[in-house]
Write a protein that holds these residues in place. Structure first.
Motif, PDB file in Angstrom:
ATOM      1  N   SER B  73       0.849  -1.190   0.000  1.00 42.57           N
ATOM      2  CA  SER B  73       0.000   0.000   0.000  1.00 42.57           C
ATOM      3  C   SER B  73       0.882   1.235   0.000  1.00 42.57           C
ATOM      4  CB  SER B  73      -0.894   0.016   1.242  1.00 42.57           C
ATOM      5  OG  SER B  73      -1.761  -1.087   1.242  1.00 42.57           O
ATOM      6  N   HIS B  74       0.521   2.227  -0.810  1.00 41.34           N
ATOM      7  CA  HIS B  74       1.325   3.445  -0.871  1.00 41.34           C
ATOM      8  C   HIS B  74       0.707   4.579  -0.069  1.00 41.34           C
ATOM      9  CE1 HIS B  74       4.045   1.596  -3.680  1.00 41.34           C
ATOM     10  NE2 HIS B  74       3.012   1.164  -4.364  1.00 41.34           N
ATOM     11  N   SER B  75      -0.501   4.348   0.426  1.00 41.99           N
ATOM     12  CA  SER B  75      -1.151   5.351   1.267  1.00 41.99           C
ATOM     13  C   SER B  75      -1.910   4.612   2.360  1.00 41.99           C
ATOM     14  CB  SER B  75      -2.129   6.178   0.422  1.00 41.99           C
ATOM     15  OG  SER B  75      -3.100   6.784   1.275  1.00 41.99           O
ATOM     16  N   ILE B  76      -2.054   5.249   3.506  1.00 40.96           N
ATOM     17  CA  ILE B  76      -2.814   4.648   4.602  1.00 40.96           C
ATOM     18  C   ILE B  76      -4.262   4.413   4.149  1.00 40.96           C
ATOM     19  CG2 ILE B  76      -3.547   6.831   5.706  1.00 40.96           C
ATOM     20  CD1 ILE B  76      -2.211   3.956   7.792  1.00 40.96           C
ATOM     21  N   ASP B  78      -5.149   3.287   1.369  1.00 40.18           N
ATOM     22  CA  ASP B  78      -5.233   2.075   0.547  1.00 40.18           C
ATOM     23  C   ASP B  78      -5.394   0.822   1.409  1.00 40.18           C
ATOM     24  OD1 ASP B  78      -4.819   3.582  -1.706  1.00 40.18           O
ATOM     25  OD2 ASP B  78      -2.675   3.168  -1.840  1.00 40.18           O
ATOM     26  N   LEU B 123       3.163   5.056   6.791  1.00 38.94           N
ATOM     27  CA  LEU B 123       2.097   5.584   5.933  1.00 38.94           C
ATOM     28  C   LEU B 123       1.285   6.658   6.650  1.00 38.94           C
ATOM     29  CD1 LEU B 123       0.663   2.363   4.216  1.00 38.94           C
ATOM     30  CD2 LEU B 123       2.325   3.998   3.304  1.00 38.94           C
ATOM     31  N   GLU B 127       0.990  10.877   5.928  1.00 41.08           N
ATOM     32  CA  GLU B 127      -0.258  11.511   5.515  1.00 41.08           C
ATOM     33  C   GLU B 127      -0.855  12.432   6.579  1.00 41.08           C
ATOM     34  OE1 GLU B 127      -2.641  10.020   1.823  1.00 41.08           O
ATOM     35  OE2 GLU B 127      -1.463   8.685   3.045  1.00 41.08           O
ATOM     36  N   ARG B 182      -9.644  11.324   8.537  1.00 42.66           N
ATOM     37  CA  ARG B 182      -9.846  11.917   7.216  1.00 42.66           C
ATOM     38  C   ARG B 182      -9.958  13.423   7.291  1.00 42.66           C
ATOM     39  NH1 ARG B 182     -12.564   7.271   5.083  1.00 42.66           N
ATOM     40  NH2 ARG B 182     -11.167   6.654   3.425  1.00 42.66           N
ATOM     41  N   THR B 185      -6.596  15.522   7.213  1.00 42.11           N
ATOM     42  CA  THR B 185      -5.577  15.563   6.160  1.00 42.11           C
ATOM     43  C   THR B 185      -5.703  16.844   5.361  1.00 42.11           C
ATOM     44  OG1 THR B 185      -7.035  14.318   4.715  1.00 42.11           O
ATOM     45  CG2 THR B 185      -5.374  13.090   5.929  1.00 42.11           C
TER      46      THR B 185
END
Lengths: 188, 185
Positions: B73-76, B78, B123, B127, B182, B185
């Motif tokens: 995963s490249h982002s939390i 994901d 991750l 972010e 969320r 961010t």
């Protein structure tokens, strides 16, 4: 300690005693037989595999050491789980047996745990209008965050004590309940 | 996830044991049978894995690293997708999923119960850098709890869910956890 009433229970009571000084894996049927004062064969007759023994031992420990306080409201549910996590901290060897038993391939106990039914009943009262899928998602999430597995993972993997684990549990419960449309119910 | 270097013999032992666990439906398989399946001497198994716990832990780590691998995963954000995939993979190999779930619950003498923790922390920090520590721990702990074989076992056993429902509910719970950060961010 309660008076053992039958052989099966006497075996579990002795296993629990041995668990105070060694890991479950290091409790041989031989040592257990000596402790109870019966033959090894009798133990095999009651618990044909170690998985059977683990499952039965976990049930017995749960009933005698970690009885779940009854709950109807969400606030009571949180309090009941907190109480259990604190009890786990005082008897970690017993709590790990519960966490392990809930992870193995089912042997004897295929019925859902009492807490699962209690969580479902709680949601029926607190969020009666919730659609079936969301209700199941919420119930499953709450069940999993309130489990001995959650306690075991946070204790071993994150070095947290019961106080921190209760805090992480509360935050997880908050995130799950926040998904429910009517915000008033969470205070029920 | 770090995997220790394995010799060819060790890989053969672990693969043979995993195969037998699936056939027998239990991890209760004798060294003699494992050795025969791997085509080596029983004492070679003992030399590599002196106790059953050693063997079980090595096998669980090998299973996680080879059969239950996650796409990176490249982002939390994901992570719910990775969890959904992982649940489907556990469901394809139920016996092995139980073994992996159980070894993570053995306390200090068990497998690391949160092997993906460091990755999740990287991750999350990338972010949402300013998260307060208690909140950060809670998010990481919840996600790492959900991203495990224990989720598959519990949802199946306690709620009788099938593959789709388990994958759905686990990913949903992870989204619920992520909703809490969320807004930040």
């Amino acid at each position: 300690m309660d008076e053992p009433v039958d052989t099966a229970t006497a075996i579990l009571a002795s296993a629990a005693v041995l668990l105070r000084e060694r890991m479950f894996d290091d409790i041989s049927y031989r040592a257990l037989a000596d402790e109870v004062g019966i033959s090894e064969r009798t133990i095999y007759r009651q618990y044909p595999t170690r998985a059977h023994l683990l499952a039965a031992l976990s049930n017995w420990i749960e009933q005698t050491r970690f009885p779940l306080p009854p709950f109807v409201t969400v606030a009571d549910f949180r309090a009941a789980v907190h109480e259990r996590f604190r009890a786990f901290d005082t008897l970690p060897a017993y709590a790990y047996v519960g966490a392990r038993a809930s992870a193995i391939s089912p042997t004897i106990d295929t019925e859902p745990a009492y807490i699962t039914r209690a969580i479902e009943a709680m949601l029926d009262v607190a969020a009666p209008a919730l659609n079936r899928r969301d209700r199941r998602r919420v119930a499953a999430s709450l069940r999993y965050f309130s489990s001995a597995m959650f306690w075991a993972r946070l204790r071993t993997g994150f070095d947290l004590d019961a106080g921190d684990i209760c805090d992480a549990f509360d935050r997880a419960v908050d995130t799950v309940l926040a998904k429910i449309p009517d915000p008033a119910w969470a205070e029920a | 996830m770090t995997v220790p270097e394995l010799s060819g013999t060790q890989t053969a032992i672990l693969a043979a044991y995993a195969e037998l666990i699936e056939e027998v439906g239990s991890d209760d398989v004798s060294y003699r049978v494992i050795a025969r399946r791997a085509g080596i001497a029983e004492r070679t198994v003992f030399r590599n894995y002196p106790t059953r716990v050693d063997l079980l832990l090595a096998t669980a780590a090998w299973i996680e690293a080879t059969l239950f691998t996650r796409e990176e995963s490249h982002s939390i954000f994901d992570i719910p997708l990775a969890i959904r995939d992982a649940m489907q993979r556990y469901d394809e190999r139920p016996e092995l999923a139980h073994v992996v779930a159980e070894t993570a619950m053995r306390g200090v003498s068990g497998a690391a119960p949160s092997p993906g923790r460091a990755h999740l922390e990287r991750l999350l920090d990338a972010e949402v850098p300013a998260l307060d520590p208690a909140r950060r721990t809670a998010v990481i702990a919840a996600l790492s709890h959900l991203d495990s074989a224990g989720t598959w076992v519990t949802f199946r056993r306690e709620f009788g869910m099938d593959r789709r429902d388990i994958a759905d509910a686990a990913a949903w719970a992870a989204e619920a956890v992520l909703d809490s950060i969320r807004a930040r961010t």
